[in-house]
Scaffold this motif. Structure first.
Motif, short mmCIF file in Angstrom:
data_model
loop_
_atom_site.label_atom_id
_atom_site.label_comp_id
_atom_site.label_asym_id
_atom_site.label_seq_id
_atom_site.Cartn_x
_atom_site.Cartn_y
_atom_site.Cartn_z
N TYR A 298 -5.64 -12.43 26.51
CA TYR A 298 -4.39 -12.05 25.85
C TYR A 298 -4.18 -10.54 25.93
CZ TYR A 298 -3.12 -16.62 23.94
OH TYR A 298 -2.71 -17.92 23.81
N ASP A 299 -5.26 -9.78 25.78
CA ASP A 299 -5.16 -8.32 25.86
C ASP A 299 -4.71 -7.89 27.25
OD1 ASP A 299 -5.69 -5.59 24.75
OD2 ASP A 299 -7.18 -5.56 26.35
N ARG A 300 -5.25 -8.49 28.28
CA ARG A 300 -4.86 -8.14 29.65
C ARG A 300 -3.40 -8.49 29.89
NH1 ARG A 300 -7.94 -10.05 34.57
NH2 ARG A 300 -6.54 -8.49 35.44
N TYR A 301 -2.96 -9.62 29.36
CA TYR A 301 -1.56 -10.00 29.52
C TYR A 301 -0.65 -9.00 28.80
CZ TYR A 301 2.83 -12.50 29.05
OH TYR A 301 4.17 -12.84 29.08
N ASN A 302 -1.01 -8.66 27.57
CA ASN A 302 -0.17 -7.75 26.79
C ASN A 302 -0.12 -6.34 27.39
OD1 ASN A 302 0.52 -9.71 24.88
ND2 ASN A 302 -1.30 -9.29 23.65
N ARG A 303 -1.16 -5.95 28.08
CA ARG A 303 -1.19 -4.64 28.73
C ARG A 303 -0.54 -4.64 30.11
NH1 ARG A 303 -4.83 -0.94 26.44
NH2 ARG A 303 -6.09 -1.78 24.74
N GLY A 304 -0.10 -5.80 30.56
CA GLY A 304 0.49 -5.89 31.89
C GLY A 304 -0.51 -5.83 33.01
N GLU A 305 -1.78 -6.13 32.70
CA GLU A 305 -2.84 -6.03 33.70
C GLU A 305 -3.18 -7.37 34.34
OE1 GLU A 305 -6.06 -4.34 31.55
OE2 GLU A 305 -5.10 -2.37 31.31
N MET A 306 -2.57 -8.46 33.85
CA MET A 306 -2.87 -9.78 34.38
C MET A 306 -2.13 -10.01 35.69
SD MET A 306 -2.51 -13.48 32.49
CE MET A 306 -3.86 -13.12 31.37
N GLU A 307 -2.85 -10.58 36.66
CA GLU A 307 -2.26 -10.86 37.96
C GLU A 307 -2.38 -12.34 38.26
OE1 GLU A 307 -4.27 -8.44 40.78
OE2 GLU A 307 -3.44 -6.55 40.02
N ASP A 308 -1.46 -12.82 39.08
CA ASP A 308 -1.50 -14.21 39.51
C ASP A 308 -2.11 -14.29 40.90
OD1 ASP A 308 -0.12 -15.46 37.30
OD2 ASP A 308 1.68 -14.45 38.01
N HIS A 309 -3.04 -15.21 41.05
CA HIS A 309 -3.60 -15.44 42.38
C HIS A 309 -3.29 -16.87 42.79
CE1 HIS A 309 -6.15 -15.15 45.90
NE2 HIS A 309 -6.62 -16.33 45.59
N ILE A 310 -2.57 -17.00 43.88
CA ILE A 310 -2.28 -18.31 44.45
C ILE A 310 -2.98 -18.37 45.81
CG2 ILE A 310 -0.48 -19.88 45.25
CD1 ILE A 310 1.43 -18.52 43.31
N PRO A 311 -3.95 -19.26 45.96
CA PRO A 311 -4.72 -19.28 47.21
C PRO A 311 -3.85 -19.58 48.42
CG PRO A 311 -5.22 -21.20 45.86
CD PRO A 311 -4.40 -20.29 45.02
N THR A 312 -4.15 -18.90 49.49
CA THR A 312 -3.46 -19.17 50.75
C THR A 312 -3.97 -20.46 51.37
OG1 THR A 312 -5.09 -17.98 52.07
CG2 THR A 312 -3.27 -16.68 51.13
N ASP A 313 -3.24 -20.97 52.35
CA ASP A 313 -3.70 -22.16 53.07
C ASP A 313 -5.05 -21.90 53.72
OD1 ASP A 313 -1.41 -23.48 52.33
OD2 ASP A 313 -0.38 -23.18 54.24
N GLU A 314 -5.25 -20.65 54.18
CA GLU A 314 -6.52 -20.31 54.82
C GLU A 314 -7.67 -20.35 53.82
OE1 GLU A 314 -3.24 -19.21 57.24
OE2 GLU A 314 -3.68 -18.63 55.16
N GLU A 315 -7.42 -19.88 52.61
CA GLU A 315 -8.44 -19.93 51.57
C GLU A 315 -8.78 -21.38 51.21
OE1 GLU A 315 -8.15 -16.31 48.53
OE2 GLU A 315 -6.19 -17.19 48.91
N LEU A 316 -7.76 -22.21 51.11
CA LEU A 316 -8.00 -23.62 50.79
C LEU A 316 -8.77 -24.31 51.90
CD1 LEU A 316 -4.61 -24.76 49.18
CD2 LEU A 316 -6.72 -24.06 48.04
N GLU A 317 -8.52 -23.92 53.13
CA GLU A 317 -9.18 -24.57 54.25
C GLU A 317 -10.70 -24.39 54.19
OE1 GLU A 317 -9.11 -27.16 57.28
OE2 GLU A 317 -7.35 -26.45 56.16
N ILE A 318 -11.15 -23.26 53.66
CA ILE A 318 -12.59 -23.03 53.52
C ILE A 318 -13.20 -24.10 52.63
CG2 ILE A 318 -14.32 -21.43 52.60
CD1 ILE A 318 -12.40 -19.14 53.34
N GLY A 319 -12.51 -24.42 51.53
CA GLY A 319 -13.01 -25.47 50.65
C GLY A 319 -12.92 -26.84 51.29
N PHE A 320 -11.78 -27.12 51.95
CA PHE A 320 -11.62 -28.43 52.59
C PHE A 320 -12.71 -28.70 53.61
CE2 PHE A 320 -6.77 -27.96 51.84
CZ PHE A 320 -6.91 -28.46 50.55
N ASN A 321 -13.20 -27.67 54.24
CA ASN A 321 -14.24 -27.84 55.26
C ASN A 321 -15.58 -28.28 54.68
OD1 ASN A 321 -12.53 -27.16 57.38
ND2 ASN A 321 -13.05 -24.98 57.31
N THR A 322 -15.72 -28.20 53.35
CA THR A 322 -16.98 -28.63 52.72
C THR A 322 -16.93 -30.09 52.25
OG1 THR A 322 -16.32 -27.89 50.49
CG2 THR A 322 -17.39 -26.27 51.92
N ILE A 323 -15.77 -30.74 52.38
CA ILE A 323 -15.67 -32.15 52.01
C ILE A 323 -16.48 -32.97 53.02
CG2 ILE A 323 -14.09 -34.11 51.78
CD1 ILE A 323 -11.92 -32.10 50.95
#
Length: 463
Positions: free
Chosen positions: A431-456
């Motif tokens: 909550y402190d990070r959000y109130n200070r404007g320091e919170m960021e959103d990370h949405i994984p790229t398709d390339e990042e997801l592919e790394i995980g998919f390769n472990t299935i």
């Protein structure tokens, strides 16, 4: 538009209305979830799972047919300490949104763990105690599950080792302090205390951890308790946990019945899927049986860990170390490591097989939302309803607000039910990070997801 106050702000069922049996949704599913399998593709049996889970829990895990399973008397007695939990009408939120919708939420934060997790923790610890075991192990993300199991373990005089996802261990020291107050040993994961932890640290020295990694370490620890007197206990995902959490939905169902209400939309946050599966269970039963075919169910997950919305429906290991059996579920791959955001309890690569099957078969919708939007909704809700929600719970709040706003535009007087799974009083760094404007959103790229998919895993003849 002003809400008309015809129903109470909070409805508490009477103590004698606490359900005496859990509801097993699988019994009424037209197609059952796929069975758990071993890495060689063989369907897992009781004998395969017994070294990891208490015997009664294995029975519950594998039972697709028994609709009602009795709650043991000692567990029911402990439920009475903090249940029934209230069903609340969010009148202030309705007014603020100027919506004709009626918004209800089931509040599960009225216990020391601050969340719904105690519902399953008490059951799992009891079954270990009844079997004569002495040690239990587990993982925890945000800390609610570890806290709940520490309480339950203390009640049944069991030794508990908790592997806490490292980023949460660092962000939420007071959660760790509560677990230790109840006698648990808490280790940041990945750690150098297990073989799988050391292997992961060798590959990723700066790893912030994940629930999948913590599960691997906890399972390894359980399997090395002397005299076979240790077992592992999981806080979400598994069929047995969804079963225990059905008490949330059963109480909600009865409370709404007393009010003469029935939800048009049921919304829950989704990480592993247990609170969502428990909340929707009796309402989904009505949909599956054709009694309420138009009820909409929405699972809300973080955009940073989007298993239901961007994952694949496949057999995958439940843990990063690939030591557990495989579940057919929506998954990002057991090797996926989510960003260290603040939805700690939702940072899991997979999803409950029950929830996954319902989504795959078209009975359940899923959306992914950004954490900055989630915290905005959380703070608006807190100012109006006086409860500071856990970040996980606030995912459901955000989408409930969005659905209510749609009703404002269309004029529809829908009834919305969402699960407020817990409180956020130990999430003040976030909550402190959000109130200070320091919170960021990370949405994984398709390339990042592919790394995980390769472990299935590839399973000959199956996938």
């Amino acid at each position: 538009m002003t809400a008309t106050n015809t129903n109470p702000y909070r409805l508490y069922l009477r103590e004698n209305q606490i359900p005496t049996a859990w509801y097993n949704l699988r019994a009424d599913m037209p197609e059952k979830p796929e069975p758990m399998r071993l890495p060689n593709g063989k369907i897992a049996t009781h004998e395969d799972l017994a070294p990891v889970f208490a015997d009664a829990l294995v029975d519950q895990e594998l039972d697709d047919n028994t609709a009602l399973i009795d709650i043991p008397d000692p567990v029911l007695e402990m439920y009475k300490v903090y249940r029934p939990s209230p069903l609340c009408r969010a009148y202030n939120l309705e007014r603020a949104l100027n919506t004709p919708a009626k918004i209800y939420y089931k509040f599960e934060g009225n216990n020391t763990s601050g969340s719904h997790k105690l519902n399953s923790a008490l059951a799992q610890a009891y079954y270990a105690y009844a079997q004569g075991l002495t040690n239990i192990t587990t993982e925890t993300g945000a800390g609610q599950w570890g806290t709940a199991l520490a309480e339950a373990a203390a009640h049944y005089h069991l030794d508990l080792d908790v592997f806490m996802v490292k980023c949460s261990y660092e962000q939420k020291p007071f959660r760790r302090n509560i677990m230790e107050t109840f006698g648990a040993t808490v280790t940041p994961s990945p750690s150098n205390t297990t073989e799988v932890g050391r292997r992961i640290l060798a590959e990723h020295p700066d790893s912030s951890g994940s629930l999948g990694t913590a599960i691997s370490e906890a399972v390894e620890r359980a399997l090395h308790v002397p005299e076979n007197r240790g077992r592992y206990q999981l806080g979400s995902v598994l069929n047995q946990v969804v079963l225990h959490q059905s008490i949330i939905g059963l109480e909600s169902y009865e409370a709404l019945r007393e009010l003469g209400e029935y939800p048009d939309i049921v919304i829950g946050c989704a990480g592993g899927g247990s609170n969502l599966g428990g909340l929707i269970a009796p309402f989904m039963r009505d949909k599956l049986k054709g009694e309420k075919p138009n009820t909409q169910f929405i699972a809300v997950e973080p955009a940073s860990c989007p298993s239901l919305t961007r994952g694949v429906y496949a057999y995958d290991f439940a843990d990063t170390g690939q030591t557990c059996p495989l579940c057919k579920m929506y998954t990002l791959g057991n090797g996926f490591i989510p960003s260290p955001d603040h939805a700690g309890g939702l940072r899991y690569h997979g999803m409950s097989p029950i929830v996954s099957k319902l989504k795959h078969d078209g009975y359940l919708d899923a959306v992914a939302v950004k954490q900055t939007d989630v915290f905005g909704a959380a703070e608006q809700f807190a100012k109006l309803e006086t409860i500071l929600p856990a970040p996980e719970s606030a995912h459901a709040i955000l989408v409930a607000m969005q659905e209510a706003e749609k009703c404002r535009e269309t004029g529809e007087e829908k009834t919305i039910l969402f699960g407020l799974t817990g409180t956020g009083y130990f999430d003040m760094v976030a909550y402190d990070r959000y109130n200070r404007g320091e919170m960021e959103d990370h949405i994984p790229t398709d390339e990042e997801l592919e790394i995980g998919f390769n472990t299935i895993p590839h399973i000959p003849g199956i996938q």
